[in-house]
Design a protein around this motif. Structure first.
Motif, PDB file in Angstrom:
ATOM      1  N   TYR A 191       0.834  -1.199   0.000  1.00 18.56           N
ATOM      2  CA  TYR A 191       0.000   0.000   0.000  1.00 18.56           C
ATOM      3  C   TYR A 191       0.871   1.252   0.000  1.00 18.56           C
ATOM      4  O   TYR A 191       0.572   2.234  -0.676  1.00 18.56           O
ATOM      5  CB  TYR A 191      -0.902  -0.057   1.224  1.00 18.56           C
ATOM      6  CG  TYR A 191      -1.738   1.175   1.478  1.00 18.56           C
ATOM      7  CD1 TYR A 191      -2.564   1.691   0.486  1.00 18.56           C
ATOM      8  CD2 TYR A 191      -1.705   1.802   2.715  1.00 18.56           C
ATOM      9  CE1 TYR A 191      -3.356   2.800   0.728  1.00 18.56           C
ATOM     10  CE2 TYR A 191      -2.488   2.909   2.963  1.00 18.56           C
ATOM     11  CZ  TYR A 191      -3.314   3.405   1.971  1.00 18.56           C
ATOM     12  OH  TYR A 191      -4.086   4.490   2.214  1.00 18.56           O
ATOM     13  N   TYR A 224      -6.602  -7.045  -3.422  1.00 22.32           N
ATOM     14  CA  TYR A 224      -7.357  -6.537  -2.273  1.00 22.32           C
ATOM     15  C   TYR A 224      -7.089  -7.336  -0.998  1.00 22.32           C
ATOM     16  O   TYR A 224      -6.654  -6.782   0.020  1.00 22.32           O
ATOM     17  CB  TYR A 224      -8.851  -6.553  -2.574  1.00 22.32           C
ATOM     18  CG  TYR A 224      -9.312  -5.465  -3.522  1.00 22.32           C
ATOM     19  CD1 TYR A 224      -9.348  -4.135  -3.115  1.00 22.32           C
ATOM     20  CD2 TYR A 224      -9.712  -5.763  -4.815  1.00 22.32           C
ATOM     21  CE1 TYR A 224      -9.773  -3.126  -3.970  1.00 22.32           C
ATOM     22  CE2 TYR A 224     -10.138  -4.773  -5.687  1.00 22.32           C
ATOM     23  CZ  TYR A 224     -10.167  -3.452  -5.260  1.00 22.32           C
ATOM     24  OH  TYR A 224     -10.577  -2.470  -6.113  1.00 22.32           O
ATOM     25  N   GLN A 253      -3.490  -7.195   0.493  1.00 14.00           N
ATOM     26  CA  GLN A 253      -3.179  -5.884   1.086  1.00 14.00           C
ATOM     27  C   GLN A 253      -3.960  -5.661   2.381  1.00 14.00           C
ATOM     28  O   GLN A 253      -3.436  -5.105   3.345  1.00 14.00           O
ATOM     29  CB  GLN A 253      -3.489  -4.771   0.076  1.00 14.00           C
ATOM     30  CG  GLN A 253      -2.644  -4.807  -1.188  1.00 14.00           C
ATOM     31  CD  GLN A 253      -1.177  -4.503  -0.933  1.00 14.00           C
ATOM     32  OE1 GLN A 253      -0.802  -4.084   0.148  1.00 14.00           O
ATOM     33  NE2 GLN A 253      -0.348  -4.726  -1.931  1.00 14.00           N
ATOM     34  N   CYS A 278      -5.437   0.081  -3.733  1.00 18.28           N
ATOM     35  CA  CYS A 278      -5.291  -1.342  -4.067  1.00 18.28           C
ATOM     36  C   CYS A 278      -5.612  -1.593  -5.530  1.00 18.28           C
ATOM     37  O   CYS A 278      -4.908  -2.349  -6.218  1.00 18.28           O
ATOM     38  CB  CYS A 278      -6.210  -2.189  -3.183  1.00 18.28           C
ATOM     39  SG  CYS A 278      -5.746  -2.261  -1.443  1.00 18.28           S
TER      40      CYS A 278
END
Length: 547
Positions: free
Chosen positions: A42, A188, A191, A283
């Protein structure tokens, strides 16, 4: 200029491709089970130089076809009900002519009724636009001015090409679908797990459900599809056996579809906070995904499982009976139609058990096992008079569920309050219609009556309805109950113990966990909307319109 063959696939979420800033197309190839793309974090967003996406290319292609004079038609995947005069209403399976598609969300189109706007996500473009063009290019009477042997020679070639188009469309959308699942899991979920301060394990389980299991299953399924795919001559591909081989595995979608409403609610709550909106957008950009929000990606498995019967129905239409894959495709279509129906039914069952649990909590003096231990659906309810062998009568309110009939008594002062008075095991009972007059077994004069007689003991119950039509409804309901039980058994319809316990726990929390005493302010039975009418499906799939 866009070639006519370019339209021979779906233009939907599954058919969008990523475009880099230098104009290159991002590959959607399947990665190895143990492999993955470079693991960005991120925090890399500020330092990285991600390639941005340029969605909308499919709208340009469609509009070029329309501008070139081609007839572009789409098939409705779901019902679109609207009260707005500027929107086009239609049902699943309807064919809509697309007249303009410059906006990615709303297209302008025409059906038999009128021209208006309609949501692009509710439709797919027809795989074989050529078939529609041929139908519309004839004489006003619909007949072509051709020689006697023209159709005989052209038809086999045309059907082969159409079958090839459908096969290629199935393969292409399957590959892109895998790419979407990979992006969700790696872009997704991975992260999110790194940021324990933002997400709990329970939150991630609610939002993403078992989508990682679906990803693993679909990779195996695609691997087998690729083995059966004939790249040189797609129309000779034999993919029906793949669907039959994996038909039980598709049941994994049931859990995901049942979880999806809760996922939407959880995600909606998080999206109210800017830090979560920024996180999910980061993301998406880091994974170089198309410009669709997370909730849109999470909808793709729900859309995918109800699209399979539509794809197989179209493939069956262009597969001749002489083709070696015809019987398997026909069986696969029926199998996937049953999978879609089963998922729909399980969704309805889950909605039903929540209402039933709340209903039980509202009953005073409940005894014995929970209603959900054996039942999952209310079939019928109403008032009947129970007659004893001695001729004594008791007016009760009865609730007929699958497997059992529950008897309750209304409070004399508060008619909305019910007291538990017992239940009958319907699995052990035979329903007997009694004629008006004196019953020879009980020596009683009866009217509008029927009897439940045990198959294993001397237990018997006689009930009288107020009117003949009320009795007829109860007799029909008892027959429906047996049919429902048999169908559930044949379909393997089971609600897990955890889901039952969760439904009861939520119902008890809604009642504030207060004891069932004199001063407990309980929910009105009618307030929980317990109804024998089945609830709405998660998605609208009409098998009668699929062919």
């Amino acid at each position: 200029m866009v070639a006519r063959g370019e339209i021979a696939r779906f233009w939907s979420l599954e058919s969008l491709h990523m475009v880099s800033s230098d104009g290159g197309t991002e590959s959607s190839a399947l990665v190895d089970d143990n492999g993955s793309e470079e693991d960005y974090s991120y925090e890399d967003l500020c330092q990285g130089n991600p390639r941005y996406l340029q969605p909308g290319g499919e709208q340009l292609a469609i509009n070029e076809l329309i501008g070139d004079g081609s007839v572009v038609c789409a098939e409705a995947l779901w019902d679109h009900v609207t009260m707005d005069d500027q929107e086009l209403g239609f049902k699943a399976g309807d064919v809509i002519q697309v007249l303009e598609a410059s906006n990615k969300d709303w297209w302008w189109g025409r059906n038999e009724d009128k021209e208006a706007w309609f949501p692009a996500s509710f439709v797919r473009l027809r795989v074989n636009q050529e078939e529609l063009s041929e139908k519309s290019s004839g004489t006003p009477g619909g007949e072509q001015e051709e020689g006697p042997g023209t159709d005989r020679h052209r038809h086999p070639e045309s059907k082969q090409q159409m079958r090839a188009n459908v096969i290629q469309e199935i393969m292409n959308t399957e590959r892109v679908y895998i790419k979407h699942l990979k992006d969700i899991c790696e872009g997704y979920i991975r992260q999110c797990r790194k940021h324990t301060g933002m997400f709990t394990v329970a939150q991630l389980a609610t939002i993403f459900g078992n989508i990682e299991d679906i990803y693993k299953f679909q990779r195996k399924f695609l691997k087998d599809l690729e083995k059966q795919y004939n790249k040189e001559e797609p129309h000779l591909s034999e993919i029906g056996s793949c669907f039959l081989q994996h038909q039980e595995g598709f049941g994994i979608y049931s859990e995901y579809c049942n979880n999806h409403p809760g996922a939407c609610a959880e995600l909606s709550g998080l999206m109210k906070q800017s830090r979560y909106r920024h996180f999910f957008e980061a993301c998406r950009l880091l994974q170089q995904m198309i410009d669709i929000a997370l909730d849109g990606f999470l909808l793709t498995p729900v859309q995918k499982i109800c699209k399979y019967p539509l794809q197989l129905a179209e493939l069956l239409k262009y597969t001749t009976q002489e083709h070696s894959d015809h019987s398997n495709i026909k069986a696969a279509y029926e199998a996937m139609k049953n999978v879609a129906c089963l998922i729909n039914e399980r969704k309805r069952k889950l909605e039903s058990i929540d209402k039933i649990a709340r209903w039980q909590v509202s009953i005073v003096g409940w005894e014995g096992q929970d209603i959900l231990d054996r039942s999952s659906e209310l079939i019928h309810s109403g008032e009947l008079t129970r007659i004893s062998r001695q001729g004594r009568s008791q007016q009760r309110t009865f609730f007929l569920f699958d497997h059992q009939l529950v008897s309750c008594k209304k409070d004399l002062l508060r008619r909305d309050m019910l007291y538990y008075r017992g239940r009958v095991d319907m699995d052990d009972m035979e329903v007997v219609d009694l004629e008006d007059g004196r019953d020879k077994d009980w020596n009683l004069s009866l009217k509008n009556a029927f009897k439940l007689v045990s198959r294993t003991s001397e237990e018997a119950h006689v009930f009288c309805a107020r009117k003949q039509e009320d009795k007829a409804r109860w007799l029909q309901a008892c027959a429906d109950e047996r049919t429902r039980v048999r169908e559930d058994h044949e379909m393997g319809m089971e609600i897990s113990e955890n889901q039952k316990k969760l439904a009861m726990l939520n119902a008890q929390k809604a009642g504030h966990g207060k004891s069932k005493g004199k001063f407990w302010r309980r929910l009105r039975p009618c307030g929980v909307e317990l109804s024998p009418v089945r609830g709405p499906a998660l998605f609208v799939y009409d098998p009668t319109r699929a062919k």
